[in-house]
Scaffold this motif. Structure first.
Motif, PDB file in Angstrom:
ATOM      1  N   ARG A 261       0.833  -1.202   0.000  1.00  0.00           N
ATOM      2  CA  ARG A 261       0.000   0.000   0.000  1.00  0.00           C
ATOM      3  C   ARG A 261       0.870   1.256   0.000  1.00  0.00           C
ATOM      4  N   SER A 262       1.940   1.244   0.824  1.00  0.00           N
ATOM      5  CA  SER A 262       2.771   2.452   0.885  1.00  0.00           C
ATOM      6  C   SER A 262       3.485   2.668  -0.457  1.00  0.00           C
ATOM      7  N   ILE A 263       3.948   1.593  -1.089  1.00  0.00           N
ATOM      8  CA  ILE A 263       4.575   1.739  -2.405  1.00  0.00           C
ATOM      9  C   ILE A 263       3.560   2.287  -3.392  1.00  0.00           C
ATOM     10  N   PHE A 264       2.350   1.741  -3.297  1.00  0.00           N
ATOM     11  CA  PHE A 264       1.298   2.192  -4.194  1.00  0.00           C
ATOM     12  C   PHE A 264       1.033   3.685  -4.002  1.00  0.00           C
ATOM     13  N   SER A 265       0.993   4.128  -2.729  1.00  0.00           N
ATOM     14  CA  SER A 265       0.681   5.549  -2.501  1.00  0.00           C
ATOM     15  C   SER A 265       1.824   6.444  -2.974  1.00  0.00           C
ATOM     16  N   ILE A 266       3.067   5.929  -2.818  1.00  0.00           N
ATOM     17  CA  ILE A 266       4.191   6.736  -3.312  1.00  0.00           C
ATOM     18  C   ILE A 266       4.102   6.876  -4.825  1.00  0.00           C
ATOM     19  N   THR A 267       3.854   5.747  -5.518  1.00  0.00           N
ATOM     20  CA  THR A 267       3.798   5.834  -6.976  1.00  0.00           C
ATOM     21  C   THR A 267       2.646   6.719  -7.421  1.00  0.00           C
ATOM     22  N   THR A 268       1.498   6.616  -6.743  1.00  0.00           N
ATOM     23  CA  THR A 268       0.409   7.496  -7.173  1.00  0.00           C
ATOM     24  C   THR A 268       0.749   8.947  -6.902  1.00  0.00           C
ATOM     25  N   SER A 269       1.431   9.217  -5.788  1.00  0.00           N
ATOM     26  CA  SER A 269       1.732  10.628  -5.536  1.00  0.00           C
ATOM     27  C   SER A 269       2.750  11.146  -6.552  1.00  0.00           C
ATOM     28  N   ILE A 270       3.723  10.310  -6.913  1.00  0.00           N
ATOM     29  CA  ILE A 270       4.657  10.738  -7.964  1.00  0.00           C
ATOM     30  C   ILE A 270       3.900  10.958  -9.266  1.00  0.00           C
ATOM     31  N   TYR A 271       3.005   9.994  -9.557  1.00  0.00           N
ATOM     32  CA  TYR A 271       2.224  10.109 -10.781  1.00  0.00           C
ATOM     33  C   TYR A 271       1.416  11.399 -10.784  1.00  0.00           C
ATOM     34  N   ASN A 272       0.787  11.691  -9.638  1.00  0.00           N
ATOM     35  CA  ASN A 272      -0.004  12.920  -9.554  1.00  0.00           C
ATOM     36  C   ASN A 272       0.862  14.161  -9.720  1.00  0.00           C
TER      37      ASN A 272
END
Lengths: 401, 390
Positions: A7-18
Motif C-alpha cells: 500500500r505504501s509503495i502504491f501511494s508513493i507511486t500514485t503521488s509521484i504520478y499525480n
C-alpha cells in the motif's frame, strides 16, 4: 489482500504520478513545453558536463593557482597571506556557536571548497603540494577556533571587537610597515587576483555603508543646504556609470588635490567604488528611513532622547533592518562591480585571467576555461551572499512583526 | 528676528543651533569646492593644460570603427563625440528592446505551472545575474565572436547569413527614398487601423456605436486593399546579399563582433533582472482578483487585459525603467571590448586632444542626460498611475 508495504509503495507511486501529471502534463500546452524543455535541458547539462570534465584543459588555472589567488604578491611573503586566512577561518570557528546560523553557513561556504580542493586526488586536480598544505593549515585554523569556542563561549560583543581588530591586523599584515624588517612594505600595486577582488569588495563595503547612511540622513535633514548638497551628490553620482567614475578618480581627482596628495591606483579605485556604491546605498537607506513610522521618533522624543540618540538607537536600527535585502543586493553588485577595475589596469581576478591568457602563448586556447573559472568563482560568492542575506533576514525576523 | 529666547541658553536653542549648523555646513561645502577648484586651476597653470572647450572644432584625427552617420578622420572632435553618443544610443535602444522581450518571456516562465519551464528559467536568472557583466562580455566577445573563422571560410547559415571573425553579415533590404517614405506611410496607416479597431471594441452597444463600427470596418477594408496594391506594385526594394570579395564581404549588413558581443551581453544580463521584475509584478496581483473577474463573467483575455495587466504593470514599470537606465549606463563597458560608444570615443579624445577635464565633463553630461531622460519618464509614469497613493 494488499499488505501494508504494498500500500505504501502504491501511494508513493500514485503521488509521484499525480505530481508529474500536475506539474508537467497538466494541459496540451504543458505537454508540448515539457517535451521541448526536457531534451533542451538534458542536452545543455550533458554537453556542459562533457566540456568541463573531458574537453576543457584546465592547466591555465591549475598551473597558475597562486597568481589567480594573490597576483604578484612577493613569494617570500606568502606566510602573511596564510596568516590572514588563518585568522579569518579561526574567527569563523570561534563564531560558530554565535546565535543564528549565519556564521555556520558562512563557514561552510568557505570550508567546503577548501577541503574539497585538498581532498581531490592529484590526478584530477594538478595543484602543488604547497598550496594543498596551505589550504589544510587554513582549515585547521577553523577547527582550532571551533574547539576554542567549545571550551570558552565568547560573548557577541567580544567577537565583534575581535572581528574589527582582525580586519586592522589583516590590513597591516598584508601591507606591511615601511622600514620595518620583519614586515617589509608590499605596495598594493603588487596585490592581485582574488586577494585584490576581496580587498576592494571588503574595503568598499566597509566605507560605502557608513557613507550611504550619512548621505541618507543628510538627505532627510531639515537644513536646506545640507539636504541640497546631499541630493545633488547622490543624484549626480547615480547618473553616471561606474567606469566613468573609475577614470575620473584615476585622471581628474589627482588634479583636484594639491600636489603631493597622492593615492595609489588601488586607493583611487576604492575611492570610485565607495562613492558610487555609497550613493546607491543612500537611496536604499532612505527607503528604510521612510518606512519607520513617525510615531517612533515622537515616542523617542517623549522619552527625552536627543536627536543623535533617537537616530542611532531608535530610527536607524529599524530602518536598516527593513532594507536588508536591498543593502545586501547593493553589496552583491559592489562585489560584481569590482571586476570593472580591470578597465583601469588593475589586476584583480578578471585582470589576472586576461593577463594569463594574453601573456602566455600556451594558454591562448584556454580562454574559455579561464573565463568560465572566473565566472564560477564570482558566481559562488555572489550566490552565497544572497543566500546568507536570506538567513540574516529570517534570523532578524523581518516581516514577522 | 529674535536672536535668543528668554530662559533658553544659546547653546540649547534649536533655532540658533540649526542656523549655526546651516552656516557651518555652507561654509564647509563652499570651502571644499573652492579648495578643489583652486587646486585644479593651479595644476592647469603649472602643467600648462587648458580647461577650455575651444578644441572641439579641431580635426579629430582618429578613426572610429563603426558609425551610424558618416564620419572621417578629418571631422571635428564634436562630430566624433556625436558619433559616439549615437553608438551608445543604438546599442542601448536595441538592447532594451531585446532584453524586454527575453526578460518578459523568462518572467512569465518563472510563474508557469510547468515545473520544468519554471526551473529552467530560474537557473537562467540565477546564473546570469550573479556573474559580473564584464566577465560575460569578455566571454561573448573573446570566446564566441572572436572564435568565428576567418572571412574566407566563414560559416554560412541559411538565408544568406555569414558568421566570421570580422562580424556577422546579413542580407540587407535596400530601397529608394520614395519607397522608404511609402513604407513609413504604410506603417502609420497600419498602426492607425489597429488603434481604431482596438478602440471600437470597447464601445458600448448603442446605435451610433454600431454605425461607427461599420464605418471603421469599411475604412479598414479599403485601407487593406490600398496597402496590398501599394506594397506589391509601387515599392522598389532589392535585397543586398553579402558576397565574399577579395579580403572581406561586400554588401549586405555587417554587425561587428564588438557590437554583437555588447548587445548579447547587455541583453542576457539585463533580461535576468527584468525576469525577476516581471515575476514579482505578476505575483503581486492577488489570486482573488482573478477569481472575482471570473465570477463577474469576464473571459480569460478580458481578465488579463482589464484586471490583471493594469495592476501588474503598475508594479512592473517603475523598476523596469530603472533597468533600462542600468542598461544604458552599463553600455559604457563597451570600452572593455572596443565598441566605440560615447565613453570610448571620449577616452580616445582625451588621448588625442589632452583635455581631460572638459571631455570628462562632456561624457558625464551625456550620461547624466540619458539618466535624466529615464527618470523623467519614470516620474511621468508614476504621476499618471498614482503609484503609492492607493
Amino acid at each position: 489482500m494488499i499488505t501494508e508495504q504494498e500500500r505504501s509503495i502504491f501511494s508513493i507511486t500514485t503521488s509521484i504520478y499525480n505530481w508529474v501529471r500536475e506539474n508537467l502534463f497538466s494541459s496540451p500546452l504543458n505537454v508540448l513545453i515539457t517535451l521541448c524543455v526536457f531534451p533542451f535541458a538534458f542536452y545543455l547539462f550533458i554537453s556542459s558536463g562533457d566540456w568541463i570534465l573531458n574537453k576543457a584543459e584546465w592547466d591555465a588555472i591549475t598551473r597558475n593557482t597562486r597568481i589567480f589567488l594573490i597576483g604578484q604578491y612577493p613569494q617570500s611573503e606568502l606566510w602573511r597571506i596564510g596568516t590572514v586566512a588563518f585568522i579569518t577561518t579561526n574567527l569563523l570557528g570561534i563564531s560558530w556557536h554565535l546565535k543564528g546560523v549565519v556564521f555556520q553557513r558562512l563557514s561552510l561556504i568557505i570550508l567546503v571548497p577548501l577541503i574539497s580542493v585538498i581532498l581531490i586526488p592529484p590526478i584530477f586536480l594538478d595543484i602543488s603540494i604547497g598550496l594543498r598544505s596551505w589550504f589544510a593549515l587554513v582549515s585547521m585554523g577553523f577547527l582550532l577556533g571551533y574547539l576554542l569556542s567549545k571550551f570558552q563561549n565568547l560573548s557577541t560583543r567580544v567577537l565583534l571587537v575581535s572581528w574589527s581588530l582582525s580586519m586592522i591586523i589583516d590590513f597591516i599584515l598584508l601591507r606591511g610597515i615601511e622600514g620595518f624588517g620583519a614586515l617589509p612594505y608590499v605596495s598594493t600595486n603588487e596585490w592581485g587576483g582574488l586577494l585584490l577582488t576581496f580587498f576592494l569588495a571588503i574595503i568598499g563595503i566597509m566605507l560605502s555603508f557608513p557613507l550611504g547612511i550619512f548621505l541618507a540622513l543628510g538627505r532627510r535633514s531639515n537644513l536646506p543646504f545640507v539636504k541640497g548638497a546631499c541630493v545633488i551628490f547622490i543624484e549626480s553620482i547615480r547618473a553616471v556609470p561606474l567606469v566613468t567614475l573609475l577614470f575620473m578618480t584615476l585622471i581628474i581627482v589627482p588634479l583636484l588635490l594639491p600636489e603631493g596628495w597622492r593615492l595609489d591606483r588601488v586607493g583611487r579605485a576604492i575611492a570610485a567604488i565607495t562613492i558610487f556604491s555609497g550613493a546607491y546605498m543612500a537611496e536604499n537607506v532612505r527607503g528604510g528611513l521612510a518606512s519607520v513610522p513617525v510615531g517612533q521618533t515622537e515616542a523617542a522624543k517623549a522619552l527625552g532622547l536627543g536627536p543623535l540618540l533617537t537616530t542611532t538607537l531608535i530610527v536607524l536600527p529599524q530602518a536598516l533592518r527593513n532594507v536588508i535585502p536591498a543593502i545586501v543586493g547593493q553589496f552583491i553588485s559592489l562585489f560584481k562591480d569590482t571586476s570593472l577595475v580591470v578597465i583601469v589596469g588593475l589586476l584583480d581576478l578578471v585582470g589576472i585571467g586576461k593577463a594569463v591568457v594574453l601573456g602566455n602563448v600556451e594558454y591562448i586556447d584556454q580562454q574559455a576555461e579561464v573565463y568560465v573559472f572566473i565566472a564560477a568563482v564570482f558566481w559562488v560568492f555572489t550566490f552565497s551572499m544572497s543566500y546568507v542575506s536570506q538567513i540574516i533576514e529570517r534570523s532578524l525576523g523581518v516581516g514577522d512583526r | 528676528m529674535v536672536l535668543y529666547r528668554k530662559g533658553i541658553p544659546i547653546w540649547r536653542d534649536t533655532k540658533i543651533i540649526s542656523w549655526a549648523a546651516q552656516i557651518l555646513s555652507t561654509i564647509l561645502v563652499i570651502s571644499l569646492l573652492v579648495f578643489l577648484i583652486s587646486n585644479l586651476l593651479n595644476a592647469a597653470n603649472n602643467r600648462g593644460f587648458s580647461l577650455g572647450f575651444d578644441f572641439i572644432h579641431q580635426e579629430a584625427g582618429f578613426p572610429i570603427s563603426e558609425s551610424v552617420v558618416d564620419y572621417k578622420e578629418s571631422d571635428s572632435f564634436l562630430h566624433a563625440f556625436y558619433v559616439g553618443i549615437l553608438n551608445t544610443i543604438r546599442v542601448a535602444v536595441i538592447g532594451i528592446f531585446f532584453a524586454t522581450i527575453l526578460g518578459t518571456l523568462l518572467g512569465i516562465a518563472r510563474v508557469s505551472t510547468n515545473w520544468a519551464l519554471k526551473n529552467l528559467s530560474l537557473v537562467y536568472v540565477e546564473i546570469f545575474r550573479n556573474i559580473p557583466l564584464l566577465v560575460q562580455l569578455f566571454f561573448w566577445y573573446f570566446i564566441i565572436f572572436q572564435s568565428f573563422p576567418k572571412v574566407q571560410d566563414a560559416i554560412s547559415l541559411p538565408g544568406g547569413i555569414y558568421l566570421s571573425n570580422r562580424g556577422i553579415f546579413l542580407p540587407n533590404l535596400v530601397f529608394s527614398t520614395e519607397s522608404a517614405i511609402t513604407l513609413f506611410a504604410c506603417g502609420c496607416l497600419i498602426i492607425l487601423m489597429i488603434f481604431s479597431l482596438y478602440k471600437i471594441t470597447a464601445l458600448p452597444e448603442t446605435y451610433f456605436a454600431r454605425i461607427k463600427r461599420i464605418l471603421v470596418y469599411m475604412a479598414s477594408a479599403i485601407t487593406i486593399v490600398i496597402l496590398v496594391y501599394v506594397l506589391t506594385t509601387q515599392l522598389q526594394v532589392s535585397i543586398d546579399t553579402p558576397e565574399l570579395g577579395k579580403f572581406n564581404f561586400e554588401g549586405g549588413l555587417r554587425i561587428t563582433p564588438e557590437f554583437a558581443a555588447l548587445l548579447l551581453g547587455l541583453t542576457i544580463y539585463t533580461a535576468s533582472f527584468i525576469a525577476e521584475i516581471v515575476r514579482a509584478g505578476i505575483q503581486s496581483v492577488p489570486k482573488g482578483q482573478y477569481e472575482s473577474a471570473y465570477a463577474l463573467g469576464l473571459s480569460k483575455t478580458e481578465t488579463l487585459k482589464l484586471i490583471i495587466l493594469p495592476q501588474a504593470l503598475k508594479v512592473i514599470i517603475p523598476p523596469m525603467i530603472n533597468q533600462y537606465l542600468n542598461l544604458s549606463k552599463n553600455s559604457s563597458l563597451a570600452i572593455a571590448i572596443g565598441y566605440p560608444d560615447a565613453f570610448f570615443v571620449g577616452r580616445t579624445m582625451i588621448n588625442q586632444a589632452g583635455r581631460a577635464v572638459p571631455i570628462f565633463g562632456m561624457v558625464m553630461l551625456c550620461y547624466g542626460l540619458i539618466s535624466l531622460m529615464w527618470s523623467v519618464m519614470g516620474n511621468l509614469f508614476n504621476r499618471k498611475t498614482n503609484v503609492g497613493r492607493n
